[in-house]
Design a protein around this motif. Structure first.
Motif, PDB file in Angstrom:
ATOM      1  N   TYR A  42       0.847  -1.199   0.000  1.00 56.00           N
ATOM      2  CA  TYR A  42       0.000   0.000   0.000  1.00 56.00           C
ATOM      3  C   TYR A  42       0.874   1.238   0.000  1.00 56.00           C
ATOM      4  CZ  TYR A  42      -2.856   3.797   1.834  1.00 56.00           C
ATOM      5  OH  TYR A  42      -3.469   5.010   2.011  1.00 56.00           O
ATOM      6  N   TYR A  43       0.488   2.229  -0.836  1.00 54.36           N
ATOM      7  CA  TYR A  43       1.175   3.512  -0.858  1.00 54.36           C
ATOM      8  C   TYR A  43       0.138   4.617  -0.789  1.00 54.36           C
ATOM      9  CZ  TYR A  43       4.949   0.568  -2.538  1.00 54.36           C
ATOM     10  OH  TYR A  43       5.878  -0.426  -2.654  1.00 54.36           O
ATOM     11  N   GLY A  44       0.305   5.523   0.144  1.00 52.82           N
ATOM     12  CA  GLY A  44      -0.637   6.627   0.270  1.00 52.82           C
ATOM     13  C   GLY A  44      -0.344   7.435   1.511  1.00 52.82           C
ATOM     14  N   GLY A  45      -1.078   8.548   1.658  1.00 48.87           N
ATOM     15  CA  GLY A  45      -0.911   9.392   2.825  1.00 48.87           C
ATOM     16  C   GLY A  45       0.470   9.997   2.941  1.00 48.87           C
ATOM     17  N   GLY A  46       1.092  10.311   1.793  1.00 48.84           N
ATOM     18  CA  GLY A  46       2.414  10.913   1.806  1.00 48.84           C
ATOM     19  C   GLY A  46       3.553   9.910   1.876  1.00 48.84           C
ATOM     20  N   GLU A  47       3.220   8.621   2.003  1.00 48.52           N
ATOM     21  CA  GLU A  47       4.267   7.598   2.051  1.00 48.52           C
ATOM     22  C   GLU A  47       4.948   7.495   0.694  1.00 48.52           C
ATOM     23  OE1 GLU A  47       4.730   2.781   2.831  1.00 48.52           O
ATOM     24  OE2 GLU A  47       2.782   3.760   2.972  1.00 48.52           O
ATOM     25  N   CYS A  48       6.269   7.344   0.705  1.00 53.82           N
ATOM     26  CA  CYS A  48       7.016   7.292  -0.542  1.00 53.82           C
ATOM     27  C   CYS A  48       7.918   6.070  -0.571  1.00 53.82           C
ATOM     28  CB  CYS A  48       7.868   8.546  -0.685  1.00 53.82           C
ATOM     29  SG  CYS A  48       7.608   9.428  -2.222  1.00 53.82           S
ATOM     30  N   ALA A  49       7.781   5.272  -1.571  1.00 51.57           N
ATOM     31  CA  ALA A  49       8.653   4.103  -1.706  1.00 51.57           C
ATOM     32  C   ALA A  49       9.855   4.411  -2.575  1.00 51.57           C
ATOM     33  CB  ALA A  49       7.871   2.948  -2.309  1.00 51.57           C
ATOM     34  N   GLY A  50       9.731   5.428  -3.427  1.00 50.67           N
ATOM     35  CA  GLY A  50      10.749   5.687  -4.427  1.00 50.67           C
ATOM     36  C   GLY A  50      10.320   5.083  -5.752  1.00 50.67           C
ATOM     37  N   LEU A  51      11.234   5.059  -6.682  1.00 50.82           N
ATOM     38  CA  LEU A  51      10.949   4.512  -8.005  1.00 50.82           C
ATOM     39  C   LEU A  51      11.065   2.998  -7.969  1.00 50.82           C
ATOM     40  CD1 LEU A  51      10.424   5.599 -10.947  1.00 50.82           C
ATOM     41  CD2 LEU A  51      12.831   5.093 -11.354  1.00 50.82           C
ATOM     42  N   GLU A  52      10.043   2.303  -8.470  1.00 53.33           N
ATOM     43  CA  GLU A  52      10.047   0.841  -8.471  1.00 53.33           C
ATOM     44  C   GLU A  52      10.046   0.324  -9.902  1.00 53.33           C
ATOM     45  OE1 GLU A  52       7.957  -0.107  -4.214  1.00 53.33           O
ATOM     46  OE2 GLU A  52       6.762  -0.409  -6.010  1.00 53.33           O
ATOM     47  N   LEU A  53      10.915  -0.620 -10.157  1.00 52.28           N
ATOM     48  CA  LEU A  53      11.088  -1.177 -11.496  1.00 52.28           C
ATOM     49  C   LEU A  53      10.981  -2.701 -11.407  1.00 52.28           C
ATOM     50  CD1 LEU A  53      11.867  -0.758 -14.489  1.00 52.28           C
ATOM     51  CD2 LEU A  53      14.261  -0.818 -13.783  1.00 52.28           C
ATOM     52  N   VAL A  54      10.030  -3.254 -12.151  1.00 48.68           N
ATOM     53  CA  VAL A  54       9.786  -4.691 -12.088  1.00 48.68           C
ATOM     54  C   VAL A  54      10.876  -5.439 -12.857  1.00 48.68           C
ATOM     55  CG1 VAL A  54       8.174  -6.559 -12.612  1.00 48.68           C
ATOM     56  CG2 VAL A  54       7.299  -4.317 -11.903  1.00 48.68           C
ATOM     57  N   ASN A  55      11.557  -6.325 -12.151  1.00 46.49           N
ATOM     58  CA  ASN A  55      12.595  -7.148 -12.757  1.00 46.49           C
ATOM     59  C   ASN A  55      12.021  -8.447 -13.311  1.00 46.49           C
ATOM     60  OD1 ASN A  55      15.019  -9.430 -11.711  1.00 46.49           O
ATOM     61  ND2 ASN A  55      15.425  -7.955 -13.329  1.00 46.49           N
ATOM     62  N   SER A  56      11.089  -9.052 -12.553  1.00 52.62           N
ATOM     63  CA  SER A  56      10.437 -10.277 -13.002  1.00 52.62           C
ATOM     64  C   SER A  56       9.081 -10.393 -12.326  1.00 52.62           C
ATOM     65  CB  SER A  56      11.294 -11.510 -12.662  1.00 52.62           C
ATOM     66  OG  SER A  56      11.434 -11.650 -11.247  1.00 52.62           O
ATOM     67  N   GLY A  57       8.184 -11.177 -12.931  1.00 52.83           N
ATOM     68  CA  GLY A  57       6.863 -11.377 -12.358  1.00 52.83           C
ATOM     69  C   GLY A  57       5.802 -10.482 -12.989  1.00 52.83           C
ATOM     70  N   ARG A  58       4.699 -10.312 -12.286  1.00 51.53           N
ATOM     71  CA  ARG A  58       3.598  -9.466 -12.766  1.00 51.53           C
ATOM     72  C   ARG A  58       2.900  -8.851 -11.561  1.00 51.53           C
ATOM     73  NH1 ARG A  58      -0.139 -12.829 -15.878  1.00 51.53           N
ATOM     74  NH2 ARG A  58      -1.689 -12.784 -14.218  1.00 51.53           N
ATOM     75  N   VAL A  59       2.594  -7.556 -11.672  1.00 58.11           N
ATOM     76  CA  VAL A  59       2.029  -6.803 -10.552  1.00 58.11           C
ATOM     77  C   VAL A  59       0.757  -6.098 -10.997  1.00 58.11           C
ATOM     78  CG1 VAL A  59       2.465  -5.004  -8.832  1.00 58.11           C
ATOM     79  CG2 VAL A  59       4.367  -6.415  -9.659  1.00 58.11           C
ATOM     80  N   ARG A  60      -0.293  -6.214 -10.186  1.00 52.80           N
ATOM     81  CA  ARG A  60      -1.549  -5.498 -10.445  1.00 52.80           C
ATOM     82  C   ARG A  60      -1.585  -4.239  -9.587  1.00 52.80           C
ATOM     83  NH1 ARG A  60      -7.287  -5.639  -8.572  1.00 52.80           N
ATOM     84  NH2 ARG A  60      -6.596  -6.833  -6.747  1.00 52.80           N
ATOM     85  N   VAL A  61      -1.798  -3.101 -10.222  1.00 53.36           N
ATOM     86  CA  VAL A  61      -1.921  -1.827  -9.513  1.00 53.36           C
ATOM     87  C   VAL A  61      -3.403  -1.462  -9.472  1.00 53.36           C
ATOM     88  CG1 VAL A  61      -1.267   0.609  -9.469  1.00 53.36           C
ATOM     89  CG2 VAL A  61       0.357  -1.118 -10.306  1.00 53.36           C
ATOM     90  N   PHE A  62      -3.920  -1.188  -8.271  1.00 53.76           N
ATOM     91  CA  PHE A  62      -5.355  -0.958  -8.144  1.00 53.76           C
ATOM     92  C   PHE A  62      -5.664   0.053  -7.053  1.00 53.76           C
ATOM     93  CE2 PHE A  62      -4.245  -4.274  -5.178  1.00 53.76           C
ATOM     94  CZ  PHE A  62      -5.077  -4.105  -4.081  1.00 53.76           C
ATOM     95  N   ILE A  63      -6.907   0.519  -7.045  1.00 57.34           N
ATOM     96  CA  ILE A  63      -7.403   1.397  -5.993  1.00 57.34           C
ATOM     97  C   ILE A  63      -8.600   0.727  -5.348  1.00 57.34           C
ATOM     98  CG2 ILE A  63      -6.576   3.544  -7.019  1.00 57.34           C
ATOM     99  CD1 ILE A  63      -9.369   3.979  -8.164  1.00 57.34           C
TER     100      ILE A  63
END
Length: 221
Positions: A42-63
């Motif tokens: 989860y990312y929100g409320g000002g939280e910052c992970a930085g730049l994310e780059l997928v190396n392998s696999g598959r990711v679903r981005v949703f709200i």
């Protein structure tokens, strides 16, 4: 095994434009994490992970909605960047997103402070950031347009075709729950529509599987 430097060189268009010192600084700070299938971030409320780059696999981005419903915004495949995980560093952009690993996935993370410093220092990175934000904003606007102007049957047809493309086959495993989360609708609605698709000769349904029989007609719905 491919090195991070080689992966970045073929995945990030700005990489060749950076001086050697900047590339070394990034490589020293980058974090590589592996996530199991099904894990959510989860990312929100000002939280910052930085730049994310997928190396392998598959990711679903949703709200998610206040009631707990989900709508898939897009999926990330190898070499794709999740720029929204760094949205707190982009002036005026405040979003809350979640990411679900649809497969075991490995992700490179460029921490917030490193990405922000390089973003301000090098125009090539800033231009890339703006292009990625624009691209993802277009993806989100397309989803919103579909929600407002398209019927659920048409959206489901597009979702089924997308899962077929992701699987690289006209027959693939997918649950009614998964499709319902993609569309932000109830599982019962998806089941009813899929049964209608089957009666119309568009798909064949199995236990946890769908086989597309007439992709051309499905695409026209």
């Amino acid at each position: 095994m491919e090195t991070p430097a080689a992966f970045f060189a073929r995945s990030l268009p700005f990489w060749p434009d950076l001086p050697e010192k900047a590339r070394e600084q990034i490589l020293q700070k980058v974090i590589k994490k592996t996530f199991p299938q099904g894990e959510r971030l989860y990312y929100g409320g000002g939280e910052c992970a930085g730049l994310e780059l997928v190396n392998s696999g598959r990711v679903r981005v949703f709200i998610t909605s206040p009631s707990g419903g989900e709508i898939t915004l897009y999926r990330l495949l190898p070499q794709d960047v999740c720029i929204l995980s760094a949205s707190c560093m982009i002036r005026g952009l405040d979003v809350e997103i979640q990411m679900e690993m649809e497969q075991d996935s490995t992700i490179y993370i460029l921490p917030e402070n490193i990405f922000e410093a390089r973003n301000q220092e090098y125009p090539a990175i800033k231009n890339f950031t703006l292009e990625m934000v624009s691209s993802r904003f277009s993806d989100v606007m397309w989803i919103m347009n579909q929600l407002v102007f398209s019927n659920t049957g048409s959206r489901l047809a597009q979702a089924v075709l997308e899962h077929g493309r992701l699987a690289g086959s006209d027959s693939f495993p997918v649950t009614h729950d998964s499709l319902a989360r993609d569309l932000g609708t109830a599982r019962e609605v998806v089941t009813r529509l899929l049964q209608q698709f089957q009666e119309d000769g568009l798909v064949t349904l199995g236990r946890g599987r769908i086989a597309i029989k007439d992709p051309a007609r499905l695409a026209k719905l």
